[in-house]
Motif scaffolding. Structure first.
Motif, PDB file in Angstrom:
ATOM      1  N   ARG A   6       0.840  -1.201   0.000  1.00  0.00           N
ATOM      2  CA  ARG A   6       0.000   0.000   0.000  1.00  0.00           C
ATOM      3  C   ARG A   6       0.871   1.244   0.000  1.00  0.00           C
ATOM      4  O   ARG A   6       2.040   1.240   0.409  1.00  0.00           O
ATOM      5  CB  ARG A   6      -0.982  -0.028   1.148  1.00  0.00           C
ATOM      6  CG  ARG A   6      -0.603   0.075   2.620  1.00  0.00           C
ATOM      7  CD  ARG A   6       0.731   0.303   3.036  1.00  0.00           C
ATOM      8  NE  ARG A   6       0.840   0.554   4.453  1.00  0.00           N
ATOM      9  CZ  ARG A   6       1.527   1.574   4.979  1.00  0.00           C
ATOM     10  NH1 ARG A   6       2.200   2.407   4.204  1.00  0.00           N
ATOM     11  NH2 ARG A   6       1.597   1.740   6.277  1.00  0.00           N
ATOM     12  N   ALA A   8       0.323   5.124   1.480  1.00  0.00           N
ATOM     13  CA  ALA A   8      -0.622   5.734   2.421  1.00  0.00           C
ATOM     14  C   ALA A   8      -0.291   7.212   2.631  1.00  0.00           C
ATOM     15  O   ALA A   8       0.133   7.606   3.715  1.00  0.00           O
ATOM     16  CB  ALA A   8      -0.581   4.962   3.739  1.00  0.00           C
ATOM     17  N   GLU A  42      -4.547   9.000   4.077  1.00  0.00           N
ATOM     18  CA  GLU A  42      -4.399   9.155   5.535  1.00  0.00           C
ATOM     19  C   GLU A  42      -4.729  10.597   5.951  1.00  0.00           C
ATOM     20  O   GLU A  42      -3.845  11.398   6.274  1.00  0.00           O
ATOM     21  CB  GLU A  42      -3.003   8.705   5.962  1.00  0.00           C
ATOM     22  CG  GLU A  42      -2.798   7.226   5.621  1.00  0.00           C
ATOM     23  CD  GLU A  42      -1.909   6.445   6.565  1.00  0.00           C
ATOM     24  OE1 GLU A  42      -0.929   7.009   7.069  1.00  0.00           O
ATOM     25  OE2 GLU A  42      -2.194   5.257   6.779  1.00  0.00           O
ATOM     26  N   TYR A 195      -2.074   8.183  14.673  1.00  0.00           N
ATOM     27  CA  TYR A 195      -1.571   7.481  13.492  1.00  0.00           C
ATOM     28  C   TYR A 195      -1.238   6.019  13.788  1.00  0.00           C
ATOM     29  O   TYR A 195      -1.586   5.117  13.027  1.00  0.00           O
ATOM     30  CB  TYR A 195      -0.325   8.239  12.969  1.00  0.00           C
ATOM     31  CG  TYR A 195       0.613   7.393  12.152  1.00  0.00           C
ATOM     32  CD1 TYR A 195       0.256   6.961  10.882  1.00  0.00           C
ATOM     33  CD2 TYR A 195       1.854   6.997  12.661  1.00  0.00           C
ATOM     34  CE1 TYR A 195       1.116   6.159  10.134  1.00  0.00           C
ATOM     35  CE2 TYR A 195       2.709   6.204  11.929  1.00  0.00           C
ATOM     36  CZ  TYR A 195       2.342   5.782  10.673  1.00  0.00           C
ATOM     37  OH  TYR A 195       3.182   4.985   9.946  1.00  0.00           O
TER      38      TYR A 195
HETATM   39  N1  GLU Z   1       0.687   8.840   6.141  1.00  0.00           N
HETATM   40  C1  GLU Z   1       2.090   8.725   6.378  1.00  0.00           C
HETATM   41  C2  GLU Z   1       2.828   9.819   5.639  1.00  0.00           C
HETATM   42  O1  GLU Z   1       2.327  10.354   4.682  1.00  0.00           O
HETATM   43  C3  GLU Z   1       2.655   7.404   5.941  1.00  0.00           C
HETATM   44  C4  GLU Z   1       2.317   6.336   6.850  1.00  0.00           C
HETATM   45  C5  GLU Z   1       2.796   4.952   6.472  1.00  0.00           C
HETATM   46  O2  GLU Z   1       3.154   4.695   5.312  1.00  0.00           O
HETATM   47  O3  GLU Z   1       2.752   4.110   7.368  1.00  0.00           O
HETATM   48  O4  GLU Z   1       3.936  10.120   6.017  1.00  0.00           O
END
Ligand code: GLU
Length: 317
Positions: A6, A8, A42, A195
């Motif tokens: 994934r 994110a 996210e 998170y």
């Molecule tokens: N949302 C996080 C970011 O943009 C990444 C989180 C992840 O890949 O676990 O830094």
């Protein structure tokens, strides 16, 4: 088992070169083994996340040639929704489970109180919670069941033991959560989800088997592994890629305008940008100036990725 990876991103601005590097590595890792790739948005932080940034992320990924099989704003696939802002029910269920197992407790400390307990040598900015609100009694048995209706932060008891994991790039790592971060927050006082909790619940529910991302999150894998265990999800594999830094040695951020996807798109074709990223990652030799992500699938190999926390970009990029 089919690998499931994934990407994110947090939609808090335009992606930069480093975000594109993580996306490309994660995509290649699963594509080179016939796996599925998920795009999860996210957007936990309501103040900084914007729908138009999420749309722009999708557009930039498509422009580069990185298509996802699941997720995105259209909630493609069976594990949706794929935006964290609408996944609160799943996080709440996980929190209830942790509460019923007496693994979390309410914390009323303010940031200033926590800062006042930090050791002066802690210069890396890491905050280690001193356990001020930790109740008496053993987690898992004698500790009280936390009342989730209170508008206070909820913290997870962490054990004073080593968590060992193997990262595909950085090899074996050992982290003691008690000294690395202490009991950490899983829900904030304002009700926002942390998170660490959200990422584990999502990766667990979405069947993610490998987590590829920037190495700023390398050590937080230990917090996540601990949560995977408590919530009963299989632990994915981890691969952290070096962070890209500007010529001053500062890691790229969304404020580095010249390295934003918008600027990069005006300077390079998708094939040129892909080749530049692949050369930095050691996937192709110097001299190849253009290639598509799909052309990299047969040559992708984790053993070529530099084992380094950062890659400094040349001044002229
Ligand atoms: N949302 C996080 C970011 O943009 C990444 C989180 C992840 O890949 O676990 O830094």
């Amino acid at each position: 088992m089919i690998p499931v990876g994934r990407f994110a991103p947090s939609p808090t601005g335009r992606m930069h070169l480093g975000n594109l590097m993580s996306a490309l590595m994660s995509w290649l890792s699963v594509r080179s083994r016939g796996g599925r790739w998920i795009l999860r948005i996210e957007d936990l932080d309501p103040q900084r996340s914007r729908l138009e940034y999420a749309r722009q992320i999708e557009d930039d990924l498509r422009w580069l040639g990185l298509e996802w099989d699941e997720g995105g704003l259209e909630d493609l696939g069976a594990h949706g929704p794929y935006r964290q802002s609408v996944r609160g029910e799943s996080y709440h269920a996980a929190l209830e489970r942790l509460a019923s197992e007496r693994l979390i407790y309410p914390c009323r400390c303010r940031r200033a109180d926590i800062m006042a307990t930090q050791a002066p040598h802690q210069s890396d900015g890491r905050i280690v919670y001193a356990g001020t609100c930790r109740p008496d009694g053993m987690p898992g048995s004698g500790a009280p069941v936390a009342d989730l209706t209170q508008a206070v932060a909820m913290r997870l008891f962490v054990p004073d033991e080593e968590i060992l994991f193997t990262d595909r790039v950085f090899g074996e790592r050992t982290v003691n959560l008690a000294s690395h971060c202490g009991d950490f927050v899983v829900r904030r006082a304002d009700g926002a989800w942390a998170y660490q909790l959200a990422v584990v619940v999502d990766d667990g529910m979405m069947g993610v088997t490998e987590v590829v991302r920037g190495c700023d999150l390398l050590l937080s894998s230990a917090q996540q592994i601990y949560l995977y265990r408590l919530l009963g999800y299989p632990i994915p594999e981890f691969a952290h890629v070096p962070l890209l830094c500007n010529s001053d040695g500062q890691r790229l951020s969304k404020r580095d305008a010249s390295m934003s996807a918008g600027e990069l798109r005006s300077r390079y074709t998708p094939e040129q940008l892909t080749a530049r990223l692949a050369r930095l990652a050691g996937i192709i030799p110097d001299g190849i100036d253009a290639c598509s992500p799909s052309e990299l699938i047969p040559v992708f190999d984790w053993t070529n990725i530099p084992v380094s926390e950062s890659i400094i970009l040349a001044e002229k990029w």
